[in-house]
Scaffold this motif. Structure first.
Motif, PDB file in Angstrom:
ATOM      1  N   MET A 118     -96.739   4.124  46.013  1.00  0.00           N
ATOM      2  CA  MET A 118     -96.914   2.807  45.411  1.00  0.00           C
ATOM      3  C   MET A 118     -97.267   2.933  43.931  1.00  0.00           C
ATOM      4  SD  MET A 118     -96.367   0.403  47.700  1.00  0.00           S
ATOM      5  CE  MET A 118     -97.294  -1.061  47.197  1.00  0.00           C
ATOM      6  N   GLU A 119     -98.076   3.925  43.596  1.00  0.00           N
ATOM      7  CA  GLU A 119     -98.535   4.100  42.212  1.00  0.00           C
ATOM      8  C   GLU A 119     -97.430   4.668  41.321  1.00  0.00           C
ATOM      9  OE1 GLU A 119    -100.021   5.394  44.878  1.00  0.00           O
ATOM     10  OE2 GLU A 119    -101.656   3.937  45.102  1.00  0.00           O
ATOM     11  N   LYS A 120     -96.643   5.594  41.853  1.00  0.00           N
ATOM     12  CA  LYS A 120     -95.572   6.232  41.085  1.00  0.00           C
ATOM     13  C   LYS A 120     -94.284   6.182  41.905  1.00  0.00           C
ATOM     14  CE  LYS A 120     -98.703   9.307  38.559  1.00  0.00           C
ATOM     15  NZ  LYS A 120     -99.029  10.712  38.207  1.00  0.00           N
ATOM     16  N   PRO A 121     -93.525   5.093  41.761  1.00  0.00           N
ATOM     17  CA  PRO A 121     -92.344   4.897  42.605  1.00  0.00           C
ATOM     18  C   PRO A 121     -91.290   5.994  42.463  1.00  0.00           C
ATOM     19  CG  PRO A 121     -92.963   2.855  41.530  1.00  0.00           C
ATOM     20  CD  PRO A 121     -93.782   3.941  40.895  1.00  0.00           C
ATOM     21  N   GLY A 122     -91.080   6.475  41.218  1.00  0.00           N
ATOM     22  CA  GLY A 122     -90.014   7.443  41.009  1.00  0.00           C
ATOM     23  C   GLY A 122     -88.659   6.768  41.146  1.00  0.00           C
ATOM     24  N   GLY A 123     -87.621   7.410  40.686  1.00  0.00           N
ATOM     25  CA  GLY A 123     -86.264   6.886  40.863  1.00  0.00           C
ATOM     26  C   GLY A 123     -86.013   5.563  40.175  1.00  0.00           C
ATOM     27  N   ASN A 124     -85.110   4.780  40.745  1.00  0.00           N
ATOM     28  CA  ASN A 124     -84.664   3.522  40.121  1.00  0.00           C
ATOM     29  C   ASN A 124     -85.126   2.286  40.873  1.00  0.00           C
ATOM     30  OD1 ASN A 124     -82.912   4.281  42.285  1.00  0.00           O
ATOM     31  ND2 ASN A 124     -81.419   2.764  41.601  1.00  0.00           N
ATOM     32  N   VAL A 125     -86.171   2.434  41.710  1.00  0.00           N
ATOM     33  CA  VAL A 125     -86.602   1.344  42.582  1.00  0.00           C
ATOM     34  C   VAL A 125     -88.103   1.077  42.459  1.00  0.00           C
ATOM     35  CG1 VAL A 125     -86.665   0.489  44.958  1.00  0.00           C
ATOM     36  CG2 VAL A 125     -84.833   2.052  44.248  1.00  0.00           C
TER      37      VAL A 125
ATOM     38  N   ILE B 224     -93.120   1.612  36.818  1.00  0.00           N
ATOM     39  CA  ILE B 224     -93.755   0.351  37.178  1.00  0.00           C
ATOM     40  C   ILE B 224     -94.302   0.471  38.598  1.00  0.00           C
ATOM     41  CG2 ILE B 224     -93.463  -2.135  37.481  1.00  0.00           C
ATOM     42  CD1 ILE B 224     -91.082  -2.003  35.584  1.00  0.00           C
ATOM     43  N   PRO B 225     -95.614   0.539  38.788  1.00  0.00           N
ATOM     44  CA  PRO B 225     -96.179   0.676  40.141  1.00  0.00           C
ATOM     45  C   PRO B 225     -95.765  -0.481  41.047  1.00  0.00           C
ATOM     46  CG  PRO B 225     -97.855   1.099  38.468  1.00  0.00           C
ATOM     47  CD  PRO B 225     -96.665   0.542  37.738  1.00  0.00           C
ATOM     48  N   ALA B 226     -95.468  -0.158  42.301  1.00  0.00           N
ATOM     49  CA  ALA B 226     -95.217  -1.196  43.296  1.00  0.00           C
ATOM     50  C   ALA B 226     -96.539  -1.906  43.608  1.00  0.00           C
ATOM     51  CB  ALA B 226     -94.621  -0.588  44.560  1.00  0.00           C
ATOM     52  N   GLN B 227     -96.448  -3.172  44.047  1.00  0.00           N
ATOM     53  CA  GLN B 227     -97.657  -3.977  44.208  1.00  0.00           C
ATOM     54  C   GLN B 227     -97.786  -4.550  45.615  1.00  0.00           C
ATOM     55  OE1 GLN B 227     -98.019  -7.127  41.344  1.00  0.00           O
ATOM     56  NE2 GLN B 227     -97.670  -5.814  39.585  1.00  0.00           N
ATOM     57  N   VAL B 228     -99.029  -4.760  46.028  1.00  0.00           N
ATOM     58  CA  VAL B 228     -99.328  -5.494  47.264  1.00  0.00           C
ATOM     59  C   VAL B 228     -99.594  -6.946  46.879  1.00  0.00           C
ATOM     60  CG1 VAL B 228    -100.331  -3.443  48.338  1.00  0.00           C
ATOM     61  CG2 VAL B 228    -101.818  -5.058  47.134  1.00  0.00           C
ATOM     62  N   PRO B 229     -99.544  -7.891  47.844  1.00  0.00           N
ATOM     63  CA  PRO B 229     -99.874  -9.293  47.528  1.00  0.00           C
ATOM     64  C   PRO B 229    -101.275  -9.397  46.932  1.00  0.00           C
ATOM     65  CG  PRO B 229     -98.884  -9.130  49.696  1.00  0.00           C
ATOM     66  CD  PRO B 229     -99.142  -7.725  49.248  1.00  0.00           C
TER      67      PRO B 229
END
Length: 342
Positions: free
Chosen positions: A151-158, A309-314
């Motif tokens: 979640m903190e470091k998505p990597g790649g293009n997603v 861009i880190p992924a996020q929770v609600p």
């Protein structure tokens, strides 16, 4: 002689006037010619560059209120950022077999970014391209679905926003146990959806810790939802529908069975409460869609890579209750439950 001199003086004076006039004309002409290009350059400089129009591909697994609200939030974020966008929207109509074709179509369309609205939708486009930026939402377990490395470091293009707050399921099971005196909770879900299986496993773990039991009923299509729900009658004293796209798209069937049998029906998000669920520890799908849209703005406008861009929770988890549904099943909403559906 004197007259001749006067005539000569007049002729010389006239010649001088003519030369002065010619000299004035020749000196002014170049200046006028030089001003023309200078003026036209200024006009060109004053013209604004046309705004870039972005093309965004959209893939969504099925039509239902929550996913539609997420897409509305996504579009609003780009609108608020002033981006001009053309959307190529494709819907799988609840059939995961359509996802690979949709992914291929969007990649071949040469879109600037893909918005993937659900886990299976995101998985299909992620396997199709590593070059086009992908922003997802309505995904339950982004790491388990192998969309991001973390979640903190998505990597790649997603990257993107998930629809699974870590406290939502434990809080719901605790509410069923402590507030509704539940002992056996029925859960209808699509076992073919990885995110649904993960949620049910989490619910079963929380239930075990609370000393209550979970009864499962699996489906593969929305047409099977009503029968699967009815199969739980006599086995459970309450129902819990997670954020399963297949079941939520046929939630009306579950609500009918629950209300006719006076069973409390807890759900996974607010739109399902609006559509007849008793209550939910949830959030607005519009909000997680908006947050995903803000990520898209960073990518398109600011050139930030999805990997950074880190992924996020609600961000906002709260309890809401449907007073009308409570009255239908003969349940009084307690003051300590606080929020009612607006």
């Amino acid at each position: 002689m004197k007259g001749s001199l006067n005539k000569l003086a007049i002729l010389l004076f006239g010649a001088m006037l003519m030369l002065a006039a010619c000299g004035g004309t020749s000196s002014n002409a170049p200046k006028e010619e030089e001003q023309k290009p200078s003026g036209s350059n200024q006009e060109e400089n004053q013209k604004e560059e046309p705004a870039k129009k972005y093309k965004i591909g959209v893939t969504q697994i099925v039509e239902h209120d929550s996913l539609n609200a997420a897409f509305d939030g996504f579009k609003k974020a780009l609108e608020d950022a002033g981006l001009e966008v053309e959307y190529d929207v494709q819907n799988a109509q609840g059939d995961p077999n359509n996802n690979p074709t949709i992914a291929t179509n969007l990649v071949n369309a040469g879109v600037d970014l893909i918005f993937a609205n659900s886990t299976p939708s995101a998985q299909s486009v992620a396997s199709e391209t590593q070059d086009i930026p992908i922003v997802f939402t309505s995904v339950t377990d982004a790491v388990g679905a192998e969309l991001v490395e973390s979640m903190e470091k998505p990597g790649g293009n997603v990257t993107g926003t998930i629809d699974n707050h870590p406290d939502a399921i434990p809080n719901t099971m605790k509410f069923l146990k402590e507030q509704l005196n539940a002992k056996k909770v029925g859960m209808v879900f699509n076992s073919g959806e990885q995110n649904s299986r993960a949620q049910v496993d989490t619910a079963k773990k929380a239930a075990e810790e609370l000393g209550i039991k979970v009864e499962e009923a699996s489906v593969s299509t929305s047409a099977e939802v009503k029968q699967a729900t009815e199969s739980l009658l006599g086995k459970v004293d309450s129902l819990y529908i997670i954020t399963d796209n297949t079941v939520v798209s046929a939630l009306e069937s579950v609500v009918d069975v629950a209300n006719n049998n006076k069973l409390p029906l807890m759900v996974g998000e607010f739109d399902s409460v609006r559509n007849g669920g008793l209550g939910a520890y949830g959030f607005e799908y519009f909000d997680i869609g908006y947050e995903a849209g803000q990520m898209a703005v960073k990518i398109l406008k600011d050139g930030v890579k999805p990997a950074d861009i880190p992924a996020q929770v609600p961000q906002n988890l709260k309890l809401v209750m449907n007073k009308e549904t409570a009255e239908t099943i003969g349940l009084e909403i307690k003051d300590e439950w606080k929020a009612e559906l607006e």
